[in-house]
Enzyme design. Structure first.
Site, PDB file in Angstrom:
ATOM      1  N   THR A   1      25.263  63.008  11.067  1.00  0.00           N
ATOM      2  CA  THR A   1      25.468  63.731   9.812  1.00  0.00           C
ATOM      3  C   THR A   1      26.959  63.673   9.529  1.00  0.00           C
ATOM      4  O   THR A   1      27.745  64.357  10.185  1.00  0.00           O
ATOM      5  CB  THR A   1      24.987  65.184   9.918  1.00  0.00           C
ATOM      6  OG1 THR A   1      23.609  65.194  10.272  1.00  0.00           O
ATOM      7  CG2 THR A   1      25.169  65.901   8.594  1.00  0.00           C
TER       8      THR A   1
ATOM      9  N   LYS B   1      29.102  73.303  10.297  1.00  0.00           N
ATOM     10  CA  LYS B   1      29.806  72.062   9.954  1.00  0.00           C
ATOM     11  C   LYS B   1      29.106  71.328   8.823  1.00  0.00           C
ATOM     12  O   LYS B   1      29.760  70.854   7.877  1.00  0.00           O
ATOM     13  CB  LYS B   1      29.907  71.183  11.205  1.00  0.00           C
ATOM     14  CG  LYS B   1      30.559  69.818  11.000  1.00  0.00           C
ATOM     15  CD  LYS B   1      29.545  68.701  10.709  1.00  0.00           C
ATOM     16  CE  LYS B   1      28.565  68.506  11.836  1.00  0.00           C
ATOM     17  NZ  LYS B   1      27.626  67.375  11.553  1.00  0.00           N
TER      18      LYS B   1
ATOM     19  N   LEU C   1      26.143  60.839  16.600  1.00  0.00           N
ATOM     20  CA  LEU C   1      27.353  61.578  16.941  1.00  0.00           C
ATOM     21  C   LEU C   1      27.487  62.834  16.084  1.00  0.00           C
ATOM     22  O   LEU C   1      26.836  62.942  15.036  1.00  0.00           O
ATOM     23  CB  LEU C   1      28.572  60.666  16.762  1.00  0.00           C
ATOM     24  CG  LEU C   1      28.519  59.371  17.596  1.00  0.00           C
ATOM     25  CD1 LEU C   1      29.561  58.366  17.126  1.00  0.00           C
ATOM     26  CD2 LEU C   1      28.711  59.686  19.069  1.00  0.00           C
ATOM     27  N   PRO C   2      28.335  63.793  16.492  1.00  0.00           N
ATOM     28  CA  PRO C   2      28.363  65.085  15.787  1.00  0.00           C
ATOM     29  C   PRO C   2      28.847  65.017  14.348  1.00  0.00           C
ATOM     30  O   PRO C   2      28.281  65.674  13.470  1.00  0.00           O
ATOM     31  CB  PRO C   2      29.322  65.927  16.641  1.00  0.00           C
ATOM     32  CG  PRO C   2      29.317  65.279  17.976  1.00  0.00           C
ATOM     33  CD  PRO C   2      29.135  63.813  17.728  1.00  0.00           C
TER      34      PRO C   2
ATOM     35  N   LYS D   1      21.433  63.305   3.256  1.00  0.00           N
ATOM     36  CA  LYS D   1      21.285  64.134   4.457  1.00  0.00           C
ATOM     37  C   LYS D   1      22.000  65.470   4.298  1.00  0.00           C
ATOM     38  O   LYS D   1      21.494  66.523   4.705  1.00  0.00           O
ATOM     39  CB  LYS D   1      21.817  63.388   5.674  1.00  0.00           C
ATOM     40  CG  LYS D   1      21.755  64.196   6.977  1.00  0.00           C
ATOM     41  CD  LYS D   1      20.319  64.522   7.354  1.00  0.00           C
ATOM     42  CE  LYS D   1      20.243  65.530   8.511  1.00  0.00           C
ATOM     43  NZ  LYS D   1      20.941  65.129   9.719  1.00  0.00           N
TER      44      LYS D   1
END
Length: 306
Positions: free
Chosen positions: A95, A239, A64-65, A170
């Site tokens: 992430t 983001k 997912l975003p 990450k």
């Protein structure tokens, strides 16, 4: 003998490719995505909701975003925890904000559900090839238990520590990715304006101290006209860098180098490149320099990002 199905929630650029890899390895996938048809396109059996996926699978992967999407997918009335039985394992490949990840893991534990974070690196092409690198957080034994599930998509799974450590690693990796991509794009535009042969320049850089993933894996393709479409967008890159700065703030570490990629990928989004691959930042910088493009005449050998 049939294998137990694996759940996949989120079947976009990365999730769809990972689901296809798992299906092609012989393991059925039950998938959910709000965009109709994505589950079928990935070879998955469509689930009605994240809760439905969790009811049907003992291992559920999330792609997912960001945490603002992960949280309702996990906690919501039709979310994963609403359908998961005790003993289910949820693996978040997104992430995400590590602090949110820790909170979700604590909530999952109260339901008897294991929540692991597993940041993925390597891009869309690595997802297609099954050669992703994963940084995982959680109990070492629980990470080891899901390695066979991750085997079709990952060449390496690195256990970094407790829950949250995988997503922390990450963010650190993605920051380096953002810095080197933005800086390399700037250099390539400058080199084009200076009249340098870009193929030769890349050969020299990649044999010297300026080498990076961007110069060795991205720009040799981009100069041939292949932008490696399908990977991380400029909007998502912005983001990720923002999450990195928030992480460093919590850690009490100064972040002195984030302004460059934030400006570069923010510019790309402003100029209309926000929802295409972040490699297009080179075109955004080129626009600002008067319409510079770095594609070189001659042989064109498009290929996929390694």
């Amino acid at each position: 003998m049939s294998r137990e199905p694996v759940g996949m929630v989120g079947l976009g650029n990365m999730g769809g490719r990972m689901a296809r890899r798992i299906v092609d390895s012989g393991t059925p996938v039950v998938g959910f995505d709000p965009v109709a048809g994505r589950a079928e396109a990935a070879g998955a059996d469509p689930g009605a909701s994240p809760a439905d996926v969790a009811r049907r699978c003992r291992v559920v992967l999330l792609s997912l975003p960001d945490s603002t999407v992960v949280e309702p997918v996990v906690r919501g009335p039709d979310g994963v925890l609403a359908g998961a039985e005790p003993g289910t394992t949820v693996v978040d490949l997104s992430t995400a904000d590590p602090s949110s990840t820790v909170a979700l893991a604590q909530e999952a534990a109260r339901h008897g559900v294991t929540f692991l974070d597993a940041g993925i690196s390597g891009g869309a092409a690595a997802a297609e090839k099954g050669s992703l690198t994963i940084t995982a957080g959680g109990d070492a034994g629980e990470v080891d238990a899901i390695r066979p599930v991750l085997a079709p998509i990952a060449a390496a799974v690195h256990h970094l520590g407790p829950v949250g450590a995988g997503h922390t690693a990450k963010l650190l990796n993605n920051f380096l990715n953002a810095v080197t991509l933005a800086a390399s794009a700037e250099v390539m535009v400058a080199a084009q304006r200076a009249g340098l042969d870009l193929r030769t320049l890349l050969t020299a850089v990649n044999g010297g101290s300026g080498q990076s993933f961007a110069t060795s894996n991205r720009f040799p393709r981009i100069v041939e006209g292949d932008y490696l479409e399908g990977g991380l967008t400029s909007r998502l890159m912005t983001k990720d860098v923002t999450l990195y700065t928030e992480l460093l703030g919590r850690l009490g570490v100064p972040s002195l180098n984030a302004s460059g990629p934030l400006a570069s990928f923010g510019l790309a989004a402003h100029l209309g490149y926000g929802d295409v691959i972040s490699n297009r930042v080179v075109d955004a910088l080129g626009d600002l320099a008067g319409g510079v493009r770095i594609q070189q005449p001659g042989n064109h050998h498009p290929s996929r990002e390694a």
